[in-house]
Design a protein around this motif. Structure first.
Motif, PDB file in Angstrom:
ATOM      1  N   PHE A 139       2.553  11.535  -7.780  1.00  0.00           N
ATOM      2  CA  PHE A 139       3.058  11.816  -9.121  1.00  0.00           C
ATOM      3  C   PHE A 139       2.907  10.538  -9.929  1.00  0.00           C
ATOM      4  CE2 PHE A 139       6.544  11.866 -12.246  1.00  0.00           C
ATOM      5  CZ  PHE A 139       6.205  13.011 -12.945  1.00  0.00           C
ATOM      6  N   GLY A 140       1.948  10.504 -10.824  1.00  0.00           N
ATOM      7  CA  GLY A 140       1.681   9.278 -11.563  1.00  0.00           C
ATOM      8  C   GLY A 140       1.340   8.165 -10.590  1.00  0.00           C
ATOM      9  N   PRO A 141       1.991   7.008 -10.710  1.00  0.00           N
ATOM     10  CA  PRO A 141       1.691   5.900  -9.805  1.00  0.00           C
ATOM     11  C   PRO A 141       2.433   5.975  -8.464  1.00  0.00           C
ATOM     12  CG  PRO A 141       3.312   5.208 -11.401  1.00  0.00           C
ATOM     13  CD  PRO A 141       2.916   6.630 -11.776  1.00  0.00           C
ATOM     14  N   PHE A 142       3.219   7.029  -8.264  1.00  0.00           N
ATOM     15  CA  PHE A 142       4.092   7.120  -7.095  1.00  0.00           C
ATOM     16  C   PHE A 142       3.521   8.019  -6.001  1.00  0.00           C
ATOM     17  CE2 PHE A 142       6.820   6.512 -10.841  1.00  0.00           C
ATOM     18  CZ  PHE A 142       7.368   5.283 -10.513  1.00  0.00           C
TER      19      PHE A 142
ATOM     20  N   ASP B 184       5.889  -2.905   5.292  1.00  0.00           N
ATOM     21  CA  ASP B 184       6.265  -3.977   4.375  1.00  0.00           C
ATOM     22  C   ASP B 184       7.541  -4.691   4.793  1.00  0.00           C
ATOM     23  OD1 ASP B 184       4.241  -3.924   2.177  1.00  0.00           O
ATOM     24  OD2 ASP B 184       4.868  -1.820   2.157  1.00  0.00           O
ATOM     25  N   GLY B 185       8.075  -4.355   5.966  1.00  0.00           N
ATOM     26  CA  GLY B 185       9.274  -5.015   6.456  1.00  0.00           C
ATOM     27  C   GLY B 185      10.574  -4.381   6.019  1.00  0.00           C
ATOM     28  N   HIS B 186      10.497  -3.243   5.282  1.00  0.00           N
ATOM     29  CA  HIS B 186      11.738  -2.560   4.928  1.00  0.00           C
ATOM     30  C   HIS B 186      12.444  -2.134   6.210  1.00  0.00           C
ATOM     31  CE1 HIS B 186      10.860  -2.660   0.709  1.00  0.00           C
ATOM     32  NE2 HIS B 186       9.742  -1.965   0.854  1.00  0.00           N
ATOM     33  N   ASN B 187      13.761  -2.286   6.214  1.00  0.00           N
ATOM     34  CA  ASN B 187      14.577  -1.997   7.386  1.00  0.00           C
ATOM     35  C   ASN B 187      14.979  -0.521   7.353  1.00  0.00           C
ATOM     36  OD1 ASN B 187      15.915  -2.685   9.751  1.00  0.00           O
ATOM     37  ND2 ASN B 187      17.706  -3.493   8.695  1.00  0.00           N
ATOM     38  N   LEU B 188      14.357   0.287   8.191  1.00  0.00           N
ATOM     39  CA  LEU B 188      14.614   1.724   8.239  1.00  0.00           C
ATOM     40  C   LEU B 188      15.600   2.022   9.354  1.00  0.00           C
ATOM     41  CD1 LEU B 188      10.920   2.936   7.867  1.00  0.00           C
ATOM     42  CD2 LEU B 188      12.599   2.510   6.062  1.00  0.00           C
ATOM     43  N   GLU B 189      16.430   3.031   9.142  1.00  0.00           N
ATOM     44  CA  GLU B 189      17.457   3.383  10.123  1.00  0.00           C
ATOM     45  C   GLU B 189      17.557   4.893  10.234  1.00  0.00           C
ATOM     46  OE1 GLU B 189      22.305   2.830  10.752  1.00  0.00           O
ATOM     47  OE2 GLU B 189      21.369   2.238   8.859  1.00  0.00           O
TER      48      GLU B 189
ATOM     49  N   LEU C 255       5.653   2.802  -4.620  1.00  0.00           N
ATOM     50  CA  LEU C 255       4.893   2.260  -5.736  1.00  0.00           C
ATOM     51  C   LEU C 255       4.167   1.004  -5.279  1.00  0.00           C
ATOM     52  CD1 LEU C 255       4.294   2.266  -8.843  1.00  0.00           C
ATOM     53  CD2 LEU C 255       6.332   0.822  -9.081  1.00  0.00           C
ATOM     54  N   ASP C 256       2.866   0.938  -5.564  1.00  0.00           N
ATOM     55  CA  ASP C 256       2.100  -0.258  -5.216  1.00  0.00           C
ATOM     56  C   ASP C 256       2.650  -1.473  -5.942  1.00  0.00           C
ATOM     57  OD1 ASP C 256       0.088   0.674  -3.399  1.00  0.00           O
ATOM     58  OD2 ASP C 256      -0.933   1.636  -5.083  1.00  0.00           O
ATOM     59  N   SER C 257       2.720  -2.588  -5.205  1.00  0.00           N
ATOM     60  CA  SER C 257       3.196  -3.844  -5.769  1.00  0.00           C
ATOM     61  C   SER C 257       2.306  -4.966  -5.272  1.00  0.00           C
ATOM     62  CB  SER C 257       4.649  -4.087  -5.337  1.00  0.00           C
ATOM     63  OG  SER C 257       5.088  -5.347  -5.773  1.00  0.00           O
ATOM     64  N   ASP C 258       1.835  -5.802  -6.191  1.00  0.00           N
ATOM     65  CA  ASP C 258       1.024  -6.955  -5.805  1.00  0.00           C
ATOM     66  C   ASP C 258       1.869  -8.054  -5.185  1.00  0.00           C
ATOM     67  OD1 ASP C 258      -1.291  -5.753  -6.724  1.00  0.00           O
ATOM     68  OD2 ASP C 258      -1.101  -6.625  -8.730  1.00  0.00           O
TER      69      ASP C 258
ATOM     70  N   ASP D 146       0.874  -1.179   0.000  1.00  0.00           N
ATOM     71  CA  ASP D 146       0.000   0.000   0.000  1.00  0.00           C
ATOM     72  C   ASP D 146       0.907   1.222   0.000  1.00  0.00           C
ATOM     73  OD1 ASP D 146      -1.672   2.176   0.595  1.00  0.00           O
ATOM     74  OD2 ASP D 146      -2.933   0.997   1.938  1.00  0.00           O
ATOM     75  N   ALA D 147       1.218   1.701  -1.198  1.00  0.00           N
ATOM     76  CA  ALA D 147       2.190   2.787  -1.359  1.00  0.00           C
ATOM     77  C   ALA D 147       1.792   4.037  -0.586  1.00  0.00           C
ATOM     78  CB  ALA D 147       2.375   3.112  -2.840  1.00  0.00           C
ATOM     79  N   ALA D 148       0.524   4.411  -0.643  1.00  0.00           N
ATOM     80  CA  ALA D 148       0.081   5.630   0.047  1.00  0.00           C
ATOM     81  C   ALA D 148       0.286   5.494   1.552  1.00  0.00           C
ATOM     82  CB  ALA D 148      -1.390   5.912  -0.269  1.00  0.00           C
ATOM     83  N   ALA D 149      -0.098   4.356   2.121  1.00  0.00           N
ATOM     84  CA  ALA D 149       0.043   4.148   3.566  1.00  0.00           C
ATOM     85  C   ALA D 149       1.508   4.091   3.981  1.00  0.00           C
ATOM     86  CB  ALA D 149      -0.686   2.874   3.993  1.00  0.00           C
ATOM     87  N   SER D 150       2.340   3.414   3.200  1.00  0.00           N
ATOM     88  CA  SER D 150       3.758   3.311   3.545  1.00  0.00           C
ATOM     89  C   SER D 150       4.461   4.663   3.443  1.00  0.00           C
ATOM     90  CB  SER D 150       4.447   2.283   2.650  1.00  0.00           C
ATOM     91  OG  SER D 150       3.990   0.991   2.946  1.00  0.00           O
ATOM     92  N   ALA D 151       4.122   5.443   2.425  1.00  0.00           N
ATOM     93  CA  ALA D 151       4.713   6.778   2.286  1.00  0.00           C
ATOM     94  C   ALA D 151       4.298   7.675   3.448  1.00  0.00           C
ATOM     95  CB  ALA D 151       4.294   7.393   0.952  1.00  0.00           C
ATOM     96  N   ARG D 152       3.029   7.600   3.812  1.00  0.00           N
ATOM     97  CA  ARG D 152       2.522   8.399   4.933  1.00  0.00           C
ATOM     98  C   ARG D 152       3.198   7.985   6.241  1.00  0.00           C
ATOM     99  NH1 ARG D 152      -2.157   7.978   3.111  1.00  0.00           N
ATOM    100  NH2 ARG D 152      -2.799   6.178   4.317  1.00  0.00           N
ATOM    101  N   PHE D 153       3.367   6.672   6.463  1.00  0.00           N
ATOM    102  CA  PHE D 153       4.039   6.138   7.649  1.00  0.00           C
ATOM    103  C   PHE D 153       5.432   6.747   7.791  1.00  0.00           C
ATOM    104  CE2 PHE D 153       7.002   2.922   9.329  1.00  0.00           C
ATOM    105  CZ  PHE D 153       6.416   2.588  10.538  1.00  0.00           C
TER     106      PHE D 153
END
Length: 128
Positions: A34-37, A112-117, A51-54, A14-21
């Protein structure tokens, strides 16, 4: 012209939710569509374009260099949300921060489990 990183694509369920997070935790402006981003712009002009990914996204690592005061603010937002955080990228030192190179750093995961630092001193900059 000097070569600079301009943007990178971050795959998310969920690109919108992850970007907002990310924008909320880092105290940044609202993501820009911007477009799909869904773009999150950093102070140096680099954007993370969600970017949304299935498919289940490949887990990536994103590190953010910030001041001591900004670290305190982001750290408080992480704790206020009750998010687990670690002192190490392997997520073995739960609810601890590190003091690499005389600064402070910690890791946490996005939806999505991305490791943020976040870190206050670049690695190899000295100071211990």
């Amino acid at each position: 012209m000097a070569i600079q990183l301009n943007h990178t694509i971050v795959h998310a369920r969920d690109a919108a939710a992850s970007a907002r997070f990310l924008a909320e935790l880092l105290g940044l402006g609202e993501p820009v569509r911007f477009g799909p981003f869904h773009g999150v712009e950093l102070a140096n002009g680099v954007t993370l374009d969600f970017l949304d990914s299935d498919d289940v996204p490949l887990v990536e690592h994103y590190a953010f260099l910030l001041s001591e005061a900004e670290f305190d603010q982001v750290f408080e937002r992480i704790r206020a949300r009750g998010l687990p955080y670690w002192a190490d990228p392997g997520h073995r030192r739960l609810n601890q921060i590190n003091h690499g190179d005389g600064g402070r750093g910690l890791y946490w995961s996005d939806p999505d489990g991305h490791n943020l630092e976040i870190l206050t001193r670049p690695y190899g900059s000295g100071g211990g």
